[in-house]
Design a protein around this motif. Structure first.
Motif, short mmCIF file in Angstrom:
data_model
loop_
_atom_site.label_atom_id
_atom_site.label_comp_id
_atom_site.label_asym_id
_atom_site.label_seq_id
_atom_site.Cartn_x
_atom_site.Cartn_y
_atom_site.Cartn_z
N GLY B 58 25.46 -12.08 108.45
CA GLY B 58 24.32 -12.78 107.85
C GLY B 58 24.18 -12.45 106.38
N LEU B 61 26.84 -14.18 104.38
CA LEU B 61 26.54 -15.62 104.27
C LEU B 61 25.35 -15.87 103.35
N LEU B 63 22.31 -15.37 104.28
CA LEU B 63 21.17 -15.75 105.11
C LEU B 63 20.23 -14.57 105.33
N ARG B 90 27.77 -21.02 98.56
CA ARG B 90 28.20 -20.80 99.94
C ARG B 90 29.02 -21.99 100.43
#
Lengths: 747, 238
Positions: B58, B61, B63, B90
């Motif tokens: 995560g 990424l 996120l 991304r």
């Protein structure tokens, strides 16, 4: 202590679970709307009770106490309660003359009007002013207060007649006001029976319940898993109950309050006119029933929460559907789509091929069956159309590169049954509303004839009905002399005494000019006319005034229309007032002359069969209630269907979420919702309108007062289109919210 | 742009994680984690459930925002980026293969692959051309058959093609073989670990399957919030 903290914990867990669940926000909003709809239906029921009770109570309080019922009491006034019409609607007028200025007043009056003066209800005053007849009852000296009216929208008048209008012998002696029953005057006798309105309320209540069931079952898969988990952990039904309450209580309570708000606002602020039907709702009546309003809010919230808990439990036993069933369903949708246009044509044409006189019932059965089948298959047709468009849309992506169109196009093409469910509510709503409206505007046979006569004759011939025992020749001559210049008079007499075995015949009597107006031949003495009559107007008039066998004909006499002395034996049945040329008579002016010049209730002027039309108009007005309550009802059904399928869209969106999050593209949800939700729903609105108009065509008959209301159809269509926009925005925003929460782990 | 069969350029770093620290409540999941992945290199991250593998993914990424540390992907620090800039970076540089593929069943394989390109702003012609080429190379049949009708292995190959369609510098795979049977798992794992060599991107595979992890150039184990190197030899199995 521990027990109460467990309950609070369970409520909290339920609330948190509801917030985080897939489509949780959509479900909360759906529950809120369902509770609001139920509470609204409940308060509407309370409003019906409140209005009827208030109406009954005030009508009873103003009822005339007649001397005949109370012979020992002193007469305080002389009265005649009668009717008058305005704009096709009847209302009550009480002609009343007090014995003295000190006589007790009826409720709502601040003083007695003098002869030639009147007190009018606010609604009647406004209506007369708008019609250009503010002085219909003489000088208006005041308005009747709310306490003297059945309802705030009632048309009512207390008129003190002029000496010319007043005939003490023909009035009732009044000893006071107030009775246990509402009497025979005012809105009480014109409103639809209470039970009929309460039955019509089911049109609102049942869809609200459907919406509740749909809202309760939204996102059920995730909650059913949670139920299984709670059970596995040793939780019983009380724990599940508290979880469910925690999840649903807030939106349900908010919805119940929201639904009660309109009625509460009326109760707190002031009277309000209901749109389209024009009924004026009394604020005071509702305010008296405030415990009922509060109870309906509580009942609505209780009912929704109960259903949420009950349906939840039942759902745990639901079985998964097999793939094979799905495939069969898709096939059925395709068959339904193919059948739809055939059914529309069959419904429109086949019943018409049957002889109406011999197969009336069969025609009706075939038609109604056809309508029902079209309602079922129309969503299939829209869905298959959408599936074909979806494939084309997906192919077009190779040119335009729209990711949303690709996702939605393929999904719509692959799942026509999903689209059919989505649009079913919209299609059914439009057809059902149009059929409801057509059924509620049908006139009876006599009213149909009256409407046809009105179109053929217009106001070129008016009929004056006479109460022979209340009139003298002088009074009648005086009134006829004041009619608009050129108005001709023809008297209608009934000859032949049935008691002596003579056949009844009709005699038309008047001056040569009057006879010629109806294309009748002049000549001395009486001559008989038999056989068909060529003149359309005469033919239509004869249909209303002649008696006896149809082939017996009638007689014509060129003479003074009226006898020297009017008695019950010598007076004519009625007088025909004829316009000299092609243009019609000034009906309002003639009616005003008769009202002013002749004693109260001695004569009445109108078009042929006008009273039948008034009755039909009243029935139609009552029927409008059905449509008034039915329209929001079907909109609720459409909303329920759309909501039920919003969950399906969210499932589709969930599979796009990873790509959307990783690429940061949110617009894809707006585009895919536009193609998956908005476009099929709008297509269904269009298809529903076309089907409604086609299916209405065999029913429509202007002579019978049956025609599809364009404003109703387009209004419903606009409402449904707005609903489609809401579903689109709602779906897209929910999908975006869902995607924002997505993470590549923790499923 | 010519795709495929780029020679590995192991001197180019595609992912550089420095001092990554992240905790949830009192629980420290990542504690000063460092990780470097070069173009053409594959790294497997293993560890027991709850060890923080998914949190690491995560963070990479973008996120999950870490408490401390830096994450550079293709030379730019993700932790300094916000909103649209982060999403664009991304979208252009990272591809992801998920455990369950996350493909749309109604779409054809080509459409599923092209969809990712379309969402990244690639033109329709180019998106479909790339999708076709990738699927050919990965031996996925791609007529008009909906993805729902493909086998598990074919679906996962499609997912790999989709992750590659935007020509990422870094490919992440989260338990990519977790939902597959043994035979299919081997075939998909072989394909996945051939990607860095063929397309020149860096690959990070998060898995608990040691036979899959053994195929990576390097294997790291996440323990106590830190990455520990398991072996120095490239673990290639046939």
């Amino acid at each position: 202590m521990r027990r109460s903290s467990l309950l609070v914990q369970l409520l909290r867990i339920g609330r948190a679970a509801g917030r985080r669940a897939e489509g949780g926000r959509v479900r909360r909003t759906a529950l809120l709307l369902a509770a609001a709809a139920l509470a609204f239906a409940g308060t509407a029921e309370v409003a019906v009770y409140a209005s009827y009770d208030g109406m009954e109570e005030r009508s009873a309080e103003r009822a005339l106490q007649l001397k005949d019922e109370f012979p020992g009491r002193t007469t305080v006034a002389h009265a005649v309660d009668g009717f008058d019409t305005l704009g096709g609607r009847q209302y009550s007028v009480v002609y009343i003359r007090p014995e003295s200025p000190d006589s007790p007043l009826p409720p709502g009056l601040s003083s007695w009007p003098e002869p030639g003066q009147a007190f009018l209800s606010p609604a009647l005053r406004t209506a007369l002013t708008e019609a250009g007849e503010p002085r219909r009852y003489g000088t208006v000296v005041g308005t009747i207060a709310g306490a003297g009216l059945a309802g705030p929208g009632e048309r009512y008048a207390y008129v003190n007649p002029t000496d010319r209008q007043y005939d003490a012998d023909k009035t009732y002696e009044v000893v006071g006001f107030g009775s246990r029953s509402p009497g025979s005057s005012g809105d009480w006798i014109f409103v639809a029976p209470r039970q009929r309105l309460q039955t019509a309320l089911y049109l609102l209540l049942v869809p609200a319940l459907v919406l509740t069931v749909v809202a309760a079952r939204m996102g059920s898969a995730a909650r059913d898993r949670r139920t299984a988990l709670i059970s596995a952990l040793g939780g019983g039904w009380p724990q599940r109950l508290w979880l469910n309450l925690g999840e649903s209580a807030a939106p349900v309570l908010a919805g119940a309050l929201l639904g009660t708000l309109p009625a509460a606002a009326v109760a707190l602020t002031g009277d309000v006119t209901l749109p389209w039907i024009g009924y004026r709702l009394s604020s005071d009546d509702l305010a008296h029933w405030w415990p009922g309003l509060a109870a309906s809010a509580a009942a609505a919230a209780g009912a929704v929460l109960l259903l949420v808990c009950l349906l939840h439990r039942a759902a745990s036993r639901a079985k998964a559907r097999s793939v094979r069933l799905t495939a069969r369903r898709e096939q059925m949708v395709r068959w339904g789509a193919m059948a739809c246009p055939l059914l529309v044509f069959a419904t429109v044409w086949v019943p018409g091929l049957l002889d109406v006189t011999r197969h009336s019932q069969l025609r009706s059965t075939l038609y109604l069956t056809g309508v029902a089948l079209v309602m079922v298959t129309l969503p299939c047709a829209v869905a298959v159309g959408a599936a074909a468009a979806g494939s084309a849309l997906a192919r077009s992506v190779r040119r335009n590169g729209s990711a949303g169109a690709l996702v939605a196009g393929r999904h719509t093409a692959a799942h026509p049954a999903v689209t059919a469910r989505l649009v079913a509510g919209v299609c059914i709503a439009l057809v059902l509303i149009s059929q409801l409206q057509l059924k509620n505007t049908q006139y009876g046979a006599t009213a149909q004839a009256a409407a046809a006569t009105l179109r053929t004759v217009g106001t070129r011939v008016l009929v004056m009905d006479l109460k022979q025992d209340r009139l003298t020749r002088e009074q009648l001559d005086s009134a006829l002399g004041k009619l608009p210049a050129g108005t001709r008079t023809l008297a209608v007499y009934q000859d032949g005494d049935p008691e002596k075995g003579e056949l009844p015949t009709t005699r038309l009597q008047g001056s040569c000019a009057s006879l010629k107006t109806l294309s009748l031949r002049c000549g001395t003495g009486t001559h008989k006319v038999s056989g068909p009559v060529g003149d359309t107007t005469l033919n239509t008039v004869l249909g209303w005034v002649t008696v006896g066998p149809a082939d017996a004909g009638f007689t014509v006499r060129q003479a003074d229309p009226l006898p020297a002395r009017l008695t019950e034996r010598t007076a004519p049945e009625s007088l025909l007032l004829l316009a000299p040329g092609r243009s019609g008579l000034d009906q309002a002016a003639i009616q005003q002359t008769v009202r002013t010049e002749l004693p109260i209730g001695s004569a009445q002027v109108g078009t042929f069969g006008e009273t039948w039309l008034l009755g039909a108009n009243l029935s139609a007005a009552h029927g409008r209630w059905v449509v008034f309550l039915g329209v929001p009802g079907v909109l609720l059904i459409a909303l329920a269907a759309a909501l039920a399928n919003l969950a399906e869209f969210l499932r589709l969106s969930r599979s796009v979420a990873p790509l959307s999050v990783l690429t940061g593209r949110r617009r894809v949800f707006w585009t895919s919702a536009a193609w998956s939700l908005l476009a099929p729903l709008l297509a269904a609105v269009a298809a529903g309108c076309v089907a409604a108009v086609w299916l209405a065509s065999p029913q429509e008959n202007p002579d019978q007062g049956i025609s599809l209301s364009g404003s109703l159809l387009w209004g419903t269509a606009a409402g449904l289109a707005a609903l489609s926009l809401v579903a689109w925005a709602w779906g897209a925003r929910s999908a975006i919210a869902q995607a924002t929460r997505w993470r590549p782990y923790g499923e | 742009m010519e795709r495929g069969h780029h020679g590995p350029s192991r001197d180019v770093s595609v992912l550089s994680v420095r001092g990554l620290t992240h905790s949830i409540g009192d629980r420290v999941l990542l504690q000063g984690v460092g990780l470097d992945v070069a173009a053409g290199e594959s790294v497997a991250v293993t560890g027991p459930s709850g060890s923080g593998k998914s949190t690491l993914l995560g963070c990479v990424l973008g996120l999950v925002r870490p408490d401390a540390g830096g994450i550079e992907v293709a030379g730019a620090d993700l932790t300094r980026m916000r909103g649209r800039t982060l999403e664009r970076h991304r979208s252009r540089n990272i591809g992801v293969v998920f455990q369950f593929g996350e493909l749309l069943p109604e779409l054809t394989p080509a459409e599923n692959v092209a969809l990712a390109a379309l969402l990244a702003g690639v033109g329709a012609d180019e998106a479909y051309r790339r999708a076709g080429e990738l699927l050919d190379e990965l031996r996925v049949p791609h007529g008009q058959t909906p993805t729902a009708h493909l086998s598990g292995g074919e679906r996962q190959r499609t997912a790999v093609a989709r992750a590659l369609v935007n020509e990422p510098k870094l490919l992440l795979a989260d338990e990519p073989t977790g939902a597959l049977d043994e035979r299919t798992r081997d075939s998909v794992a072989d394909l996945l670990f051939s990607v860095p060599g063929r397309w020149g991107c860096g690959l990070v595979v998060v898995t608990h399957d040691l036979t899959v992890a053994a195929r990576a150039d390097r294997r790291l184990d996440l323990r106590g919030g830190r990455l520990v190197t398991v072996g120095d030899e490239p673990g290639v199995t046939g």
